[in-house]
Design an enzyme around this catalytic site. Structure first.
Site, short mmCIF file in Angstrom:
data_model
loop_
_atom_site.label_atom_id
_atom_site.label_comp_id
_atom_site.label_asym_id
_atom_site.label_seq_id
_atom_site.Cartn_x
_atom_site.Cartn_y
_atom_site.Cartn_z
CG PHE A 1 -22.79 -10.24 25.30
CD1 PHE A 1 -23.88 -10.57 24.52
CD2 PHE A 1 -23.12 -10.00 26.71
CE1 PHE A 1 -25.04 -10.34 24.69
CE2 PHE A 1 -24.55 -10.07 26.93
CZ PHE A 1 -25.30 -10.18 26.02
NE ARG B 1 -23.56 -16.27 38.61
CZ ARG B 1 -24.36 -15.41 38.82
NH1 ARG B 1 -24.28 -14.17 38.34
NH2 ARG B 1 -25.62 -15.69 39.18
CG HIS C 1 -29.10 -12.69 27.39
ND1 HIS C 1 -29.57 -12.15 26.04
CD2 HIS C 1 -28.69 -11.69 28.26
CE1 HIS C 1 -29.49 -10.79 26.17
NE2 HIS C 1 -29.05 -10.70 27.66
CB SER D 1 -23.90 -10.01 36.02
OG SER D 1 -25.30 -9.73 36.17
CG ASP E 1 -10.25 8.29 5.64
OD1 ASP E 1 -10.57 9.19 6.20
OD2 ASP E 1 -9.63 8.37 4.68
N GLY E 2 -10.60 4.35 7.70
CA GLY E 2 -11.09 2.93 7.90
C GLY E 2 -11.30 2.66 9.40
CG HIS F 1 -5.99 1.47 -0.36
ND1 HIS F 1 -5.89 2.13 0.81
CD2 HIS F 1 -6.17 0.22 -0.40
CE1 HIS F 1 -6.11 0.94 1.85
NE2 HIS F 1 -6.10 -0.19 1.01
CD GLU G 1 -19.91 -6.24 25.14
OE1 GLU G 1 -19.96 -5.56 24.04
OE2 GLU G 1 -21.01 -6.17 25.90
N PRO H 1 -6.33 -5.59 11.42
CG PRO H 1 -7.18 -7.12 12.77
CD PRO H 1 -5.73 -6.50 12.35
CG HIS I 1 -1.70 -1.28 1.32
ND1 HIS I 1 -1.25 -2.34 1.83
CD2 HIS I 1 -3.25 -1.42 1.16
CE1 HIS I 1 -2.29 -3.51 1.71
NE2 HIS I 1 -3.32 -2.61 1.60
C1 LIG Z 1 -11.40 -4.48 10.03
C2 LIG Z 1 -10.75 -4.45 8.67
N1 LIG Z 1 -11.54 -4.47 7.41
C3 LIG Z 1 -11.03 -4.28 6.42
C4 LIG Z 1 -9.90 -4.04 6.04
C5 LIG Z 1 -9.38 -4.17 4.66
N2 LIG Z 1 -8.81 -2.91 4.41
C6 LIG Z 1 -7.39 -2.41 4.41
S1 LIG Z 1 -7.18 -0.79 4.27
C7 LIG Z 1 -8.75 -0.47 3.81
C8 LIG Z 1 -9.54 0.86 3.58
C9 LIG Z 1 -8.81 1.72 4.50
O1 LIG Z 1 -8.97 3.16 4.07
P1 LIG Z 1 -8.09 4.14 4.73
O2 LIG Z 1 -8.26 3.72 6.17
O3 LIG Z 1 -8.64 5.44 4.44
O4 LIG Z 1 -6.60 3.94 4.22
P2 LIG Z 1 -5.94 4.82 2.98
O5 LIG Z 1 -6.78 4.03 1.78
O6 LIG Z 1 -6.13 6.20 3.09
O7 LIG Z 1 -4.71 4.12 2.89
C10 LIG Z 1 -9.53 -1.76 4.03
C11 LIG Z 1 -11.06 -1.80 3.89
C12 LIG Z 1 -8.90 -4.08 7.38
N3 LIG Z 1 -7.54 -4.27 7.04
N4 LIG Z 1 -9.61 -4.28 8.57
MG LIG Z 2 -8.15 7.31 3.84
#
Ligand SMILES: Cc1ncc(C[n+]2csc(CCOP(=O)(O)OP(=O)(O)O)c2C)c(N)n1
Ligand SMILES: [Mg+2]
Length: 674
Positions: free
Chosen positions: A438, A356, A474, A383, A155-156, A265, A412, A117, A29
């Site tokens: 959960f 528990r 539950h 609980s 953004d993600g 990207h 959580e 993630p 990337h």
């Molecule tokens: C939980 C999760 N879902 C999906 C992805 C796959 N993924 C990696 S980067 C991305 C988009 C990220 O966009 P942004 O955070 O804006 O990064 P930029 O494109 O600006 O580098 C996705 C959907 C991931 N890594 N983690």
């Molecule tokens: Mg971005």
């Protein structure tokens, strides 16, 4: 003050290196990395406080990169700081290379964490900021109050729901040691951000109680000023929103601009576009893996500066250690991750208690004996019985981190990620509780803790359909099978990636907690019952639990049937065995708090518990697959009684009757097998 021209040159250097590493790997990337280069460069060349010679220094600032896909930016930065070589960078994403995709953590190389993630990484940072405040309050070592935890979010991460939980926690706890940079580049993987998000992020974080600073994220002077401002904020966390240009400086193969384009990207710039880009940024397309001389000098100067800064900090730490030798020794043990010494004889279990509640008795002892433990609950402490811990301490609050209980609110995943962040920071032992059903909300974090071999303790109560009246929403059924899969998954050290324990009754719960506290190299999951469970017969050797499965007291020699279960089903088997014995059937009952652990025992031991060819009857309140391993090599008539559907709403004793979790059904099922 560094010359802005040099800072810009260094940022361009990072852009070239990041793009070149991705180009060479033919995967990765470049776009986000190129856009964020200015921020990370200003941070590392002027603000981040660490000791290049002592990467493990406990008082260092920490940098958490939420968008792990921007690892080429971090690696390139760490090349400038001397933590990676250019050759290593050129091996991005290759087998055996230290420059992996989405690195987890490697403190020696300056990587605190990058989250693959999205969303989890910045909440790890929030957990680390909590740990720093906790350690400042609990040790008095002035170094912890000087730490700044930097998080980088994209953004993600902002779009992921966990950002709401993290922002709430950071605000309510007043984490003014946290500075988060939001790389707001309006582009994500497959669309422009405007197609999926129209919120006013600045207003949102202000409403959540954060200090928000908005800047041009590619302007070194503005970045510098914003970091100064953010570090000076008191009583709340700070967010710097930097408008960044995705793929800054990138050109297409025809020489036109390749900036602000989704295509950068997640793919190499490619061929002529790459060459044009490197030229545009002042590099040599034929030999892009280089560090410019003025950039070398910039980082050499920073290294010198850090020597002075660290010397001052070490002097402060030394003075504190001299005045507090016991605390200093304790702190060293905490950061070494040693298992604490615990006097378990202090734990008195009540007869026939719910596990528990038995866990609460253990937690109460832990609160008294383990001063670096933080226990959390997602608003269920009375609980899930983490209140056993809470009663001996008090909540962490904005102005007071002298307590040790973290009220995470109903979140959580946020709670789990905060606990992971505490573990990544080091010096604390985090545990967190909620209902077992959960645990589904926490799974992504459990997986990360397992991958990173972090000894977080997950406490899950209300372990089965015996939640009863609360109804099927539950009642966990498949959850145990899910988490037990993690016992089958090996970590990179070749161990079961999670230790999962479902003790049978109160006294075995004490052993389970002892095992959890002694387990310093993987997460431990503890699964406890809501309802009371009859104690095992006198003379039971609870230490057998340490082998994952063992024969419980009162079992017959040369058995006709071997009955296996975990948790409260063991007690149902014992009642069934009493009926069977009246018919002259000889029964062995085996408690299996962890089949995963049992399978790591010598084969002779496994065979001594469940002999090859034996008739086996298993009972589980979860899916039958939980115990199906015991059918391998057993008599073909062997069977597992489990639940194959969602649960139902009714008092639990009625459910036990309706679903066959009774002594009578054990009797009937075994008789049919013999
Ligand atoms: C939980 C999760 N879902 C999906 C992805 C796959 N993924 C990696 S980067 C991305 C988009 C990220 O966009 P942004 O955070 O804006 O990064 P930029 O494109 O600006 O580098 C996705 C959907 C991931 N890594 N983690
Ligand atoms: Mg971005």
């Amino acid at each position: 003050m560094n010359d802005i021209k040099v800072l810009n040159h260094a940022a361009d250097n990072i852009r070239i290196l990041a793009a070149a590493a991705v180009e060479k790997a033919k995967s990765g990337h470049p776009g986000g990395a190129m856009g964020g280069a200015d921020f990370i460069n200003v941070l590392y060349s002027e603000y981040l406080t660490y000791d290049p010679k002592n990467p493990e220094w406990v008082g260092r600032d920490r940098f958490f990169l939420d968008p792990g896909h921007m690892a080429p930016m971090l690696y390139s930065q760490l090349c400038l700081a001397g933590k990676f070589t250019l050759d290593e960078l050129a091996q991005l994403r290759q087998w055996g290379s230290p420059t992996t995709g989405h690195p987890e953590f490697e403190i020696a190389r300056g990587i605190e964490n990058t989250s693959g993630p999205l969303g989890q990484g910045h909440v790890f940072a929030i957990g680390a900021a909590i740990a720093a405040k906790f350690l400042a309050a609990h040790t008095g070592n002035p170094t912890f109050a000087k730490e700044t935890i930097y998080a980088y979010i994209s953004d993600g991460g902002i779009e992921e729901e966990i950002s709401q939980g993290g922002a709430r926690v950071a605000s309510v706890l007043g984490l003014d040691n946290l500075v988060m940079f939001y790389d707001s580049n309006d582009i994500q993987l497959s669309t422009e951000t405007k197609n999926v998000m129209n919120e006013d992020t600045a207003a949102k974080y202000r409403a959540l109680g954060w200090e928000v600073i908005e800047i041009n994220g590619n302007d070194a002077a503005q970045i510098r000023k914003a970091i100064e401002q953010a570090k000076a904020v008191k009583g709340k966390p700070a967010l710097i929103i930097g408008k960044c240009i995705m793929g800054k400086g990138a050109l297409k193969d025809d020489g036109s601009s390749y900036e602000a384009n989704c295509k950068t990207h997640g793919a190499p710039l490619g061929g002529e576009a790459f060459k044009n880009t490197v030229k545009n940024l002042g590099g040599d397309p034929e030999n892009p893996f280089q560090i410019f001389d003025d950039v070398k000098e910039l980082y050499a100067n920073r290294a010198k500066e850090l020597e002075g800064i660290c010397a001052e900090r070490y002097a402060e730490e030394k003075a504190w250690a001299a005045a507090n030798p016991e605390k200093a020794a304790q702190q060293a043990d905490w950061f070494a991750g040693k298992a604490p010494k615990i006097d378990w004889s202090k734990v008195q279990q009540k007869a026939n208690d719910a596990t528990r509640s038995a866990s609460a008795a253990c937690l109460s002892a832990l609160a008294e004996q383990v001063p670096n433990m933080i226990c959390a609950s997602a608003d269920l402490s009375n609980s899930d019985k983490t209140d056993g811990f809470l009663k001996k301490t008090h909540d962490l609050t904005k102005d007071d981190f002298s307590g040790a209980f973290f009220q995470a609110g109903v979140a959580e995943l946020t709670m789990a990620c905060c606990c992971i962040g505490m573990a990544l920071h080091g010096g604390v032992i985090p545990a967190c509780g909620t209902f077992f059903v959960f645990s589904d909300y926490m799974k992504p974090a459990v997986r990360m803790a397992a991958l990173m071999q972090l000894p977080v303790k997950f406490i899950w109560t209300h372990d089965a359909f015996r939640v009863g009246e609360d109804g099927p929403t539950h009642e966990p059924v498949e959850q145990e099978a899910q988490i037990r899969l993690m016992e089958k998954l090996q970590n990179h050290a070749g161990k079961n990636s999670v230790l999962v324990l479902r003790p049978e009754e109160a006294k075995e719960t004490t052993v389970a907690w002892a095992m959890a506290m002694e387990n310093t190299d993987t997460p431990t999951a503890l699964i406890f019952s809501r309802q009371n469970i009859n104690d095992l017969p006198e003379g039971n050797d609870y230490e057998g639990a340490r082998k994952g499965a063992y024969i419980v007291a009162g079992s017959d020699e040369n058995p006709d049937v071997v009955c296996v279960a975990s948790g409260s089903e063991v007690s149902t088997l014992i009642s069934g065995a009493e009926l069977l014995r009246k018919d002259g059937v000889k029964v062995r009952v085996v408690s299996v708090p962890s089949e995963g652990l049992f399978r790591t025992q010598p084969i002779e031991y496994q065979q001594s518990v469940v002999p090859a060819g034996a008739k086996v009857f298993g009972m589980t309140a979860g899916l039958p697959v939980n115990l199906q391993g015991f059918l391998i090599g057993a008599d073909p008539k062997s069977k597992i009684w489990g639940l194959n559907s969602f649960g139902f709403s009714a008092p639990y004793k009625v459910l036990d009757e309706k679903l066959g979790y009774t002594a009578e059904n054990v009797y009937n099922q075994v008789k049919a097998m013999l």
